[in-house]
Write an enzyme that holds these catalytic residues in place. Structure first.
Site, mmCIF file in Angstrom:
data_model
loop_
_atom_site.group_PDB
_atom_site.id
_atom_site.type_symbol
_atom_site.label_atom_id
_atom_site.label_comp_id
_atom_site.label_asym_id
_atom_site.label_seq_id
_atom_site.Cartn_x
_atom_site.Cartn_y
_atom_site.Cartn_z
ATOM 1 N N ASP A 1 8.337 -7.814 0.901
ATOM 2 C CA ASP A 1 8.643 -9.177 1.329
ATOM 3 C C ASP A 1 8.911 -10.054 0.108
ATOM 4 O O ASP A 1 9.397 -11.171 0.231
ATOM 5 C CB ASP A 1 7.465 -9.774 2.106
ATOM 6 C CG ASP A 1 6.251 -9.959 1.207
ATOM 7 O OD1 ASP A 1 5.689 -8.936 0.775
ATOM 8 O OD2 ASP A 1 5.884 -11.111 0.913
ATOM 9 N N ASP B 1 -2.942 7.252 -2.683
ATOM 10 C CA ASP B 1 -3.602 5.973 -2.954
ATOM 11 C C ASP B 1 -4.923 6.264 -3.656
ATOM 12 O O ASP B 1 -5.494 7.343 -3.504
ATOM 13 C CB ASP B 1 -3.851 5.192 -1.657
ATOM 14 C CG ASP B 1 -3.963 3.691 -1.885
ATOM 15 O OD1 ASP B 1 -4.936 3.277 -2.554
ATOM 16 O OD2 ASP B 1 -3.109 2.928 -1.411
ATOM 17 N N ASP C 1 1.853 -4.151 -4.661
ATOM 18 C CA ASP C 1 1.444 -5.369 -5.351
ATOM 19 C C ASP C 1 2.611 -5.817 -6.236
ATOM 20 O O ASP C 1 3.079 -5.042 -7.084
ATOM 21 C CB ASP C 1 0.213 -5.076 -6.205
ATOM 22 C CG ASP C 1 -0.391 -6.323 -6.837
ATOM 23 O OD1 ASP C 1 0.345 -7.316 -7.049
ATOM 24 O OD2 ASP C 1 -1.593 -6.313 -7.123
ATOM 25 N N GLU D 1 4.348 8.868 0.323
ATOM 26 C CA GLU D 1 4.198 7.427 0.493
ATOM 27 C C GLU D 1 3.251 6.968 -0.612
ATOM 28 O O GLU D 1 2.064 7.310 -0.603
ATOM 29 C CB GLU D 1 3.625 7.076 1.862
ATOM 30 C CG GLU D 1 3.481 5.570 2.070
ATOM 31 C CD GLU D 1 2.762 5.191 3.361
ATOM 32 O OE1 GLU D 1 2.693 3.970 3.653
ATOM 33 O OE2 GLU D 1 2.250 6.089 4.061
#
Length: 219
Positions: free
Chosen positions: A156, A71, A120, A46
């Site tokens: 989105d 991350d 982002d 991920e």
């Protein structure tokens, strides 16, 4: 600041968190199965995982796979790593690094699947190369993925989604398996999500934003 420092100290003690300063951090490339997980199961990443909602959410549903959240933000990783410990998820780990260095931690064909959820969007033209679906990142993913390995992309942001479709359509090695501009009207794709939502997804979907999703491979 005090809370962040406390989280960093806890990350330093956790075996499921790989970060600078730990010996295993420099030696893990090509050794995830033998050293970290001690099995031969497939590896799922991920990327830009934040709190690792998909890493922690998918792991108990797929005990036959190993999940790694990647991350650079250690205080965010701390959340998912703690949840994995609480749930005794031995098939979960977190790697603290920037995504452009992915090939420094994974050998070619060491990864079976990738999830990119709500990155982002980097809307400015000058930041195009920073988008996680830019050609340079796709080339990087292709290096570490096994042949036919699947990339799942969820957002989105309509411009980023359309941009990604254009990038894939321009590549001879890209195989777009399926996509939708409204995930919650496509049950066949919705089933793949297992009901997992990131904080960003909840936020934007509650505001009326349609959730976009695609699956593709780079052959």
């Amino acid at each position: 600041m005090r809370q962040k420092l406390q989280r960093f100290q806890e990350n330093a003690q956790r075996k499921n968190t790989l970060e600078p300063g730990k010996d295993i951090y420099e030696e893990i490339k090509g050794n995830w199965n033998s050293v970290q997980f001690k099995n031969d199961n497939e590896i799922v990443l991920e990327l830009g995982c934040g709190r690792g909602e998909y890493t922690v959410g998918l792991a108990p549903l797929h005990k036959d796979k190993n999940f790694i959240g990647v991350d650079i933000k250690g205080d965010r990783i701390w959340v998912g790593a703690g949840q994995a410990i609480e749930q005794n998820l031995d098939n979960v780990a977190f790697l603290r690094t920037q995504i452009q260095f992915l090939d420094k931690f994974f050998e070619p064909e060491e990864v079976s699947e990738i999830w990119i959820t709500f990155p982002d969007p980097r809307p400015k033209d000058r930041d195009e190369k920073l988008r996680l679906t830019h050609h340079r990142y796709l080339d990087l993913y292709k290096k570490v993925l096994k042949p036919g390995g699947i990339i799942n992309f969820k957002t989105d942001n309509t411009p980023l989604f359309e941009y990604t479709l254009e990038v894939l359509n321009s590549r001879k090695d890209a195989d777009l398996l399926d996509y939708t501009f409204n995930l919650y009207e496509e049950s066949k794709l919705l089933d793949i999500q297992k009901g997992i939502k990131t904080n960003f997804e909840r936020k934007f979907h509650s505001k009326g934003e349609d959730i976009k999703f695609m699956r593709f491979s780079l052959n």
